[in-house]
Write an enzyme that holds these catalytic residues in place. Structure first.
Site: not given
Ligand code: PGA
Length: 248
Positions: A9, A11, A93, A210, A231
């Site tokens: 993702n 973002k 999300h 994470s 993410g």
């Molecule tokens: P992150 O985000 O891996 O940066 O924690 C995951 C997500 O929001 O899909």
């Protein structure tokens, strides 16, 4: 047997040039044995889709609006996504729920439109820290699963649930293997009750929050963890592919 699915993702990150570069690098080294996908920003879907063409990496979108067309300034329909070869789409999300104020009702409408349009629906659920501390994780996750229309969703291969505890997203603090497995097992049992055992057995439940190359192996080894929604670590081909490798 569920094939693991690792989805990136992106973002609101990348530029057109860096998105193309990232997509190419992922497509080049995507090994078989696992399903891979990337969800770039809307404006780069076309370019990224072309960079992925003839690779095994699925193109995804981060959101879609539930109406077919019309006076909805700024919104993107499922048909528009399909026009660009999008194969999966996220709903619910936590950043859309909490930072952008999407209600469960809206999330449910979007989920219905994405599923009806024939895409793979990746429905995100997960609790905030205060909800976890108050012992509300499982009822909250249940309520978010209830946003899906049981009578409409009939193909388990086109439903993916992403469990993303809000306190773990972008914080560097991932859920432990046991915390993830507990909620994933709960989700699977909730799917069994709402649909049936065979259906629930075939739905992939991803963990997000994470996930990194160094914690992916433990998380992905859990019985009910069928992949990851990544993410931060999906913005570098090397770390994204290392997570995929850990799931193999
Ligand atoms: P992150 O985000 O891996 O940066 O924690 C995951 C997500 O929001 O899909």
């Amino acid at each position: 047997m569920r094939t693991k699915f690792i989805a990136g993702n992106w973002k609101m990150n990348t530029t057109k040039a860096s998105a193309i570069e990232l997509a190419r690098a992922i497509a080049k080294d995507a090994a078989p044995g696992i399903d891979l996908g990337v969800a770039p920003p809307f404006v780069y879907l076309d370019a990224v889709g072309q960079s992925l063409a003839s690779s095994r990496v699925l193109l995804g979108a981060q959101d879609a609006y539930h109406e077919k067309n019309g006076a909805f300034t700024g919104e993107i329909s499922v048909e528009m996504l399909k026009d660009l070869n999008v194969k999966f789409c996220l709903t619910g999300h936590s950043e859309r729920r909490h930072a952008l104020g999407e209600s469960g009702d809206l999330v449910g409408k979007k989920a219905a439109a994405i599923y009806a349009g024939g895409l793979i629906l990746v429905h995100c659920v997960g609790e905030k820290l205060e909800q976890r501390d108050a012992g509300q994780t499982l009822p909250l996750v249940q309520a978010q699963l209830n946003e899906l229309n049981r009578d409409q969703v009939s193909d388990p291969e086109r439903l993916v649930i992403a469990y993303e505890p809000v306190w773990a997203i972008g914080t560097g603090r991932n859920a432990t293997d046991a915390q993830a497995q507990e909620v994933h097992a709960f989700i699977r049992s909730a799917l069994t009750k709402r649909w049936n055992n065979d259906f629930a057995d075939r739905v992939r439940i991803l963990y997000g929050g994470s996930m990194k190359p160094d914690n992916a192996k433990g998380l992905l080894a859990q019985k009910d963890v069928d992949g990851g929604l990544i993410g931060g670590a999906s913005l570098k081909a090397e770390s994204f592919l290392a997570i995929a490798q850990a799931g193999r």
